[in-house]
Scaffold this motif. Structure first.
Motif, PDB file in Angstrom:
ATOM      1  N   GLN A   1       6.387   3.355  -4.389  1.00 58.70           N
ATOM      2  CA  GLN A   1       5.569   2.428  -3.620  1.00 58.70           C
ATOM      3  C   GLN A   1       6.338   1.141  -3.305  1.00 58.70           C
ATOM      4  OE1 GLN A   1       2.092   1.860  -6.072  1.00 58.70           O
ATOM      5  NE2 GLN A   1       0.958   3.472  -5.026  1.00 58.70           N
TER       6      GLN A   1
ATOM      7  N   ALA B   1       3.324  -1.500  10.524  1.00 56.02           N
ATOM      8  CA  ALA B   1       4.117  -1.148   9.342  1.00 56.02           C
ATOM      9  C   ALA B   1       3.634  -1.896   8.110  1.00 56.02           C
ATOM     10  CB  ALA B   1       5.594  -1.433   9.595  1.00 56.02           C
ATOM     11  N   LEU B   2       3.311  -3.181   8.312  1.00 55.16           N
ATOM     12  CA  LEU B   2       2.846  -3.977   7.170  1.00 55.16           C
ATOM     13  C   LEU B   2       1.459  -3.552   6.712  1.00 55.16           C
ATOM     14  CD1 LEU B   2       4.072  -7.525   8.282  1.00 55.16           C
ATOM     15  CD2 LEU B   2       5.134  -5.974   6.642  1.00 55.16           C
TER      16      LEU B   2
ATOM     17  N   LEU C   1       0.156  -0.440   7.016  1.00 55.90           N
ATOM     18  CA  LEU C   1       0.205   0.897   6.427  1.00 55.90           C
ATOM     19  C   LEU C   1       1.025   0.951   5.133  1.00 55.90           C
ATOM     20  CD1 LEU C   1       0.708   3.023   9.673  1.00 55.90           C
ATOM     21  CD2 LEU C   1      -1.404   2.697   8.367  1.00 55.90           C
ATOM     22  N   ALA C   2       1.823  -0.048   4.889  1.00 54.07           N
ATOM     23  CA  ALA C   2       2.678  -0.019   3.696  1.00 54.07           C
ATOM     24  C   ALA C   2       1.853  -0.120   2.424  1.00 54.07           C
ATOM     25  CB  ALA C   2       3.670  -1.174   3.742  1.00 54.07           C
ATOM     26  N   PRO C   3       2.276   0.563   1.367  1.00 56.43           N
ATOM     27  CA  PRO C   3       1.609   0.370   0.067  1.00 56.43           C
ATOM     28  C   PRO C   3       1.994  -1.001  -0.479  1.00 56.43           C
ATOM     29  CG  PRO C   3       3.529   1.766  -0.197  1.00 56.43           C
ATOM     30  CD  PRO C   3       3.395   1.535   1.282  1.00 56.43           C
ATOM     31  N   TRP C   4       1.053  -1.669  -1.077  1.00 57.24           N
ATOM     32  CA  TRP C   4       1.311  -2.991  -1.633  1.00 57.24           C
ATOM     33  C   TRP C   4       0.922  -2.987  -3.108  1.00 57.24           C
ATOM     34  CZ3 TRP C   4       3.883  -6.685   1.041  1.00 57.24           C
ATOM     35  CH2 TRP C   4       3.990  -6.510   2.426  1.00 57.24           C
TER      36      TRP C   4
ATOM     37  N   ALA D   1      10.804  -1.163   2.572  1.00 54.76           N
ATOM     38  CA  ALA D   1      11.188  -0.566   3.851  1.00 54.76           C
ATOM     39  C   ALA D   1      10.293  -1.076   4.978  1.00 54.76           C
ATOM     40  CB  ALA D   1      11.121   0.951   3.753  1.00 54.76           C
ATOM     41  N   ALA D   2       8.982  -1.192   4.710  1.00 56.58           N
ATOM     42  CA  ALA D   2       8.048  -1.684   5.723  1.00 56.58           C
ATOM     43  C   ALA D   2       8.355  -3.132   6.082  1.00 56.58           C
ATOM     44  CB  ALA D   2       6.617  -1.545   5.222  1.00 56.58           C
ATOM     45  N   ILE D   3       8.662  -3.938   5.077  1.00 56.46           N
ATOM     46  CA  ILE D   3       8.997  -5.341   5.345  1.00 56.46           C
ATOM     47  C   ILE D   3      10.274  -5.438   6.179  1.00 56.46           C
ATOM     48  CG2 ILE D   3       9.709  -7.506   4.262  1.00 56.46           C
ATOM     49  CD1 ILE D   3       7.877  -6.802   1.906  1.00 56.46           C
TER      50      ILE D   3
ATOM     51  N   TRP E   1       8.834   1.813  -0.500  1.00 57.32           N
ATOM     52  CA  TRP E   1       8.189   1.879   0.806  1.00 57.32           C
ATOM     53  C   TRP E   1       7.743   0.490   1.275  1.00 57.32           C
ATOM     54  CZ3 TRP E   1       8.859   5.356   4.225  1.00 57.32           C
ATOM     55  CH2 TRP E   1       9.039   6.688   3.882  1.00 57.32           C
ATOM     56  N   MET E   2       7.305  -0.341   0.345  1.00 59.91           N
ATOM     57  CA  MET E   2       6.927  -1.706   0.704  1.00 59.91           C
ATOM     58  C   MET E   2       8.129  -2.472   1.247  1.00 59.91           C
ATOM     59  SD  MET E   2       5.428  -4.734  -1.767  1.00 59.91           S
ATOM     60  CE  MET E   2       7.035  -4.943  -2.577  1.00 59.91           C
TER      61      MET E   2
END
Length: 415
Positions: A63, A98-99, A101-104, A69-71, A66-67
């Motif tokens: 997670q 992207a922000l 849908l990203a897991p946080w 990567a989204a940033i 992926w966070m």
């Protein structure tokens, strides 16, 4: 024991986080934004990224990756939007999407408390001399509470409000070295008061680092006593090496190039023959071996052994190993790592991989590597296609060791 998951992406993530945090700290120090603490740049924030949590919880690490990567994707889109005015709406939407849908994951999971010395590393080096010095310091200052065996059952332990932690577990050993250093100097507290007194003014910085070096060995010894294995990976302690007819060197000269076999020898256990699969280091009790048969064997070898260098190893078959650890304390240090008494250590063998990690142990009095095996591994058995090596347990151990490298994270630092 089990070491962290061997996912290559996870190792790359941890190394990247380590590099980014260390580089950022160095930059802040160079700009004069942060001061130094105990001779090195001081971490200026109360928290840091907890690499030790990410390596334990792979789902959290995924997670977190992926966070990030989204940033990164969102930042790239916004930079392109500034440069490419025609597509700025679509790029902005892509960045926001992207922000969203990203897991946080919760910051409480991937952040942990930090101290000014969180990113400090030991200046003493993990050497036999430092470990021996640390043993004396630990005995005088720490054993009363933590116990001589590191199990937290010293004579003063019952007088404390909180029982000291055992060093036989991996929990204490996974703390960042710089944070352990800080807590030894300044003590520890909780909401109700002091849980461990500090030693600032009683111990110098180098004495604290030496004590921490010894605690790693004590952790290995306590783990052997508790479960017959090392609770966390332990490095091969560095020591000066004397080889017959060749210049003196340090054990670090071998690291990164060759496997190392360490053998405890005495008058009843002469040096083994050289083996082209690894370099051999002898440790001995000088008071027993100085005039014994093994010492004679070493002197004879000096006339026929082929010189070798870390990058070009050409041992001569049929000759005895002749490289000896030049430290009287090595015998006791390796006895503790093996979880054995000094009197019963002779005949014990260890194997270290090319990265300098002790990996396997063949105790004295057993059938060599037929009863030995990896003490630190992520797998539990050989691959099915490796049946042929079963006839040679040493070869099987070496193959398993090479195929299962150590990936150890201590306080967010990949070792």
């Amino acid at each position: 024991m089990t070491s962290p998951p061997s996912h290559l992406w996870l190792n790359a993530l941890l190394q990247t986080l380590q590099f980014v945090q260390s580089t950022w700290l160095g930059t802040l120090y160079a700009l004069g934004i942060t001061d130094d603490s105990h001779g090195a740049p001081a971490w200026p924030w109360a928290q840091r990224i907890a690499g030790e949590n990410l390596v334990i919880d792979v789902a959290l690490a995924r997670q977190f990756a992926w966070m990030l990567a989204a940033i990164a994707f969102a930042v790239v889109c916004l930079l392109l939007a500034v440069c490419w005015r025609r597509a700025w709406r679509w790029l902005t939407v892509a960045a926001i999407g992207a922000l969203v849908l990203a897991p946080w994951p919760s910051p409480r999971l991937w952040l942990t408390a930090a101290v000014p010395t969180s990113f400090h590393t030991s200046p003493t080096g993990f050497t036999v001399d430092s470990i021996a010095r640390g043993a004396r310091i630990y005995s005088a200052q720490c054993a009363a509470c933590h116990g001589t065996d590191g199990r937290g059952e010293g004579p003063l332990a019952t007088t404390l409000r909180r029982w000291p932690p055992t060093m036989a577990s991996a929990l204490l050993s996974r703390r960042a070295d710089g944070e352990l250093f800080w807590h030894v100097l300044y003590g520890m507290r909780d909401d109700q008061g002091v849980t461990m007194p500090g030693f600032l003014g009683r111990l110098s910085d180098r004495e604290v680092w030496a004590a921490l070096d010894y605690m790693r060995v004590l952790s290995a010894s306590a783990g052997m006593a508790a479960g017959g294995s090392w609770p966390v990976p332990i490095a091969l302690p560095s020591v000066a090496v004397k080889c017959a007819g060749r210049p003196d060197r340090t054990l670090d000269a071998w690291r990164g190039n060759q496997r190392v076999r360490v053998v405890a020898v005495d008058a009843a256990h002469p040096p083994p023959f050289e083996d082209p699969r690894f370099l051999t280091l002898l440790i001995r009790r000088d008071d027993v071996l100085a005039t014994g048969p093994a010492a004679v064997s070493v002197r004879k070898v000096a006339t026929v052994a082929t010189p070798r260098t870390p990058g070009n190893v050409t041992p001569l078959f049929g000759t005895r190993a002749d490289c000896v650890a030049d430290a009287g304390e090595a015998w006791q240090v390796f006895a503790q790592i093996a979880g054995a008494s000094a009197s019963g250590l002779a005949g014990t063998e260890w194997l270290a991989d090319r990265d300098g990690w002790l990996r396997a142990l063949a105790p004295a009095g057993r059938r060599g590597w037929a009863d030995g095996g990896l003490m630190c591994t992520t797998s539990t058995s050989l691959q099915d296609g490796d049946k042929s090596s079963a006839r040679d347990p040493l070869t099987a151990t070496l193959r398993e060791m090479d195929g299962d490298p150590v990936r150890f994270v201590k306080g967010g630092f990949v070792h």
